[in-house]
Design an enzyme around this catalytic site. Structure first.
Site, PDB file in Angstrom:
ATOM      1  N   HIS A 125      -2.456   0.629  -9.513  1.00  0.00           N
ATOM      2  CA  HIS A 125      -2.934  -0.332  -8.500  1.00  0.00           C
ATOM      3  C   HIS A 125      -3.656  -1.524  -9.156  1.00  0.00           C
ATOM      4  O   HIS A 125      -4.858  -1.731  -8.971  1.00  0.00           O
ATOM      5  CB  HIS A 125      -3.854   0.376  -7.482  1.00  0.00           C
ATOM      6  CG  HIS A 125      -3.993  -0.383  -6.207  1.00  0.00           C
ATOM      7  ND1 HIS A 125      -4.186   0.222  -4.988  1.00  0.00           N
ATOM      8  CD2 HIS A 125      -3.970  -1.718  -5.942  1.00  0.00           C
ATOM      9  CE1 HIS A 125      -4.272  -0.696  -4.045  1.00  0.00           C
ATOM     10  NE2 HIS A 125      -4.151  -1.887  -4.604  1.00  0.00           N
TER      11      HIS A 125
ATOM     12  N   GLU B 181      -4.278   7.872  -4.287  1.00  0.00           N
ATOM     13  CA  GLU B 181      -4.638   7.272  -5.588  1.00  0.00           C
ATOM     14  C   GLU B 181      -5.988   7.824  -6.029  1.00  0.00           C
ATOM     15  O   GLU B 181      -6.851   8.036  -5.175  1.00  0.00           O
ATOM     16  CB  GLU B 181      -4.713   5.742  -5.443  1.00  0.00           C
ATOM     17  CG  GLU B 181      -3.368   5.141  -5.073  1.00  0.00           C
ATOM     18  CD  GLU B 181      -3.431   3.633  -4.795  1.00  0.00           C
ATOM     19  OE1 GLU B 181      -4.507   3.016  -4.942  1.00  0.00           O
ATOM     20  OE2 GLU B 181      -2.394   3.080  -4.422  1.00  0.00           O
TER      21      GLU B 181
ATOM     22  N   ARG C  51       0.876  -1.170   0.000  1.00  0.00           N
ATOM     23  CA  ARG C  51       0.000   0.000   0.000  1.00  0.00           C
ATOM     24  C   ARG C  51       0.916   1.223   0.000  1.00  0.00           C
ATOM     25  O   ARG C  51       2.014   1.168   0.562  1.00  0.00           O
ATOM     26  CB  ARG C  51      -0.896   0.040   1.256  1.00  0.00           C
ATOM     27  CG  ARG C  51      -1.998  -1.005   1.308  1.00  0.00           C
ATOM     28  CD  ARG C  51      -3.127  -0.715   0.306  1.00  0.00           C
ATOM     29  NE  ARG C  51      -4.218  -1.670   0.400  1.00  0.00           N
ATOM     30  CZ  ARG C  51      -4.345  -2.744  -0.375  1.00  0.00           C
ATOM     31  NH1 ARG C  51      -3.442  -3.032  -1.302  1.00  0.00           N
ATOM     32  NH2 ARG C  51      -5.395  -3.545  -0.252  1.00  0.00           N
TER      33      ARG C  51
END
Ligand code: NAP
Length: 324
Positions: free
Chosen positions: A286, A267, A238
């Protein structure tokens, strides 16, 4: 009467069919954008189950969901669960381990190879018309095979990365983990090292811990300073497990050589972010588990988890460990 389950994103037909067999289901089409607040409040008021892809499950949401018994996330990471608030309210949380291990490990290797051999950078170089004969040395990269790989967080995905590294690329693998794993050391021939030692000796460092209070900014200025000047840093965990400002600095001033990143502090990554103009950084949106097959498998497992949580007599198999 079947329990009402709200799903805040579209899921594949097989997962939906399984849920619908046991539950009354409504699905929000997330391709329309995020669900309006009023509509979400209306759904939460009657929801006994909530299936989500990463919505914050905190006190604010739980206070709007008086009947909620279970939250099933379509992900293995569950740092978006406020575990204390869920515990207080007796809400079960489940996640989707294992089904994505190989897919995320493949993506980790895509980042390793891309950063080491400058694949993304040189793809742009060719397409933008810069390729001339005699370019030679300026296109050189760094070998992956037989190099030293340091894995921080030797869990399910970490082990899948180690297998690829040892048996595919014949790399020398060291790992750091909260709990030492002698059985993995024996089975795969990998060595344990304290974090600082791993950082100092590795050619490639892969970060694969979950995001928790202990792992927040686990890799910061001090840790980056320990790494080799040509080291490649890969983050698939993360964004918040790394001090992003320190990472940018380290990449700009040559403290380390390159990075491959699937996850970021904020993000989606915004235009104008320093990473956008750094040729030694490979950025991905991601997509660790994002193949059609694996996302289908994850949704099906998340649906099964929800059914088990709402209809089973025992706790569901994939309840997150802190809520057992
Ligand atoms: P896992 O099996 O739980 O492995 C995590 C490992 O990290 C465990 O071995 C754990 O050690 C270790 N760990 C936890 N806290 C630590 C600490 N403070 N210091 C050192 N080691 C620590 O999880 P996984 O299935 O491999 O997934 C790992 C993470 O990858 C997920 O939580 C998620 O954040 C991320 N992920 C990202 C994507 C993506 O799309 N980019 C996709 C999937 C997963 P113990 O054995 O002591 O618990």
């Amino acid at each position: 009467m079947k329990p009402f389950v709200f799903v805040d994103r579209q899921i594949p037909p097989e997962a939906l069919a399984l849920l619908a067999e046991y539950c009354e289901v409504e699905v929000w089409d997330h391709q329309q954008g995020s669900i309006p607040k009023d509509l979400l409040r209306e759904k939460l008021l009657k929801a006994v189950g909530l299936m989500t892809g990463g919505r914050w499950i905190n006190e604010e949401l739980l206070s709007q969901a008086p009947r909620l018994k279970a939250v099933s996330t379509i992900s293995v990471g569950y740092n978006h669960f406020d575990l204390e608030a869920m515990k207080r309210r007796g809400v079960i949380g489940t996640h989707t381990p294992q089904v994505l291990d190989d897919t995320v490990a493949d993506l980790t290797f895509a980042l390793i190879l891309s950063a080491a051999r400058r694949v993304a950078e040189l793809d742009r170089y060719v397409k933008e018309g810069h390729w001339k004969s005699g370019d030679g040395v300026k296109l050189f990269g760094k070998d992956v095979h037989h190099a030293k790989l340091g894995i921080v967080g030797m869990g399910r995905i970490g082990e899948a990365v180690a297998r690829r590294a040892k048996f595919g690329f014949e790399m020398d693998v060291v790992y750091y983990n909260r709990t030492r794993k002698p059985e993995v050391e024996t089975a795969m021939g990998v060595q344990y090292a304290p974090l600082n030692e791993l950082l100092a000796v590795s050619d490639f460092v892969v970060l694969l811990t979950p995001l928790t209070p202990e792992t927040t900014k686990l890799i910061g200025r001090q840790e980056l300073a320990l790494m080799k000047p040509d080291a490649v840093f890969i983050n698939v965990s993360r964004g918040q497990t790394v001090d992003e400002e320190a990472l940018i600095e380290a990449l700009q001033n040559g403290t380390i050589g390159a990075a491959g990143l699937d996850v970021f502090e904020k993000e989606p990554l915004e235009q104008g972010h320093p990473f956008m103009n750094m040729s030694n950084v490979v950025t991905l949106p991601h997509i660790g588990s994002a193949t059609t097959q694996t996302r289908n498998d994850m949704a099906l497992l998340a649906a099964r988890n929800m059914v088990e949580a709402l209809t089973g007599e025992t706790l569901p198999k994939h309840i997150v460990k802190e809520l057992k």
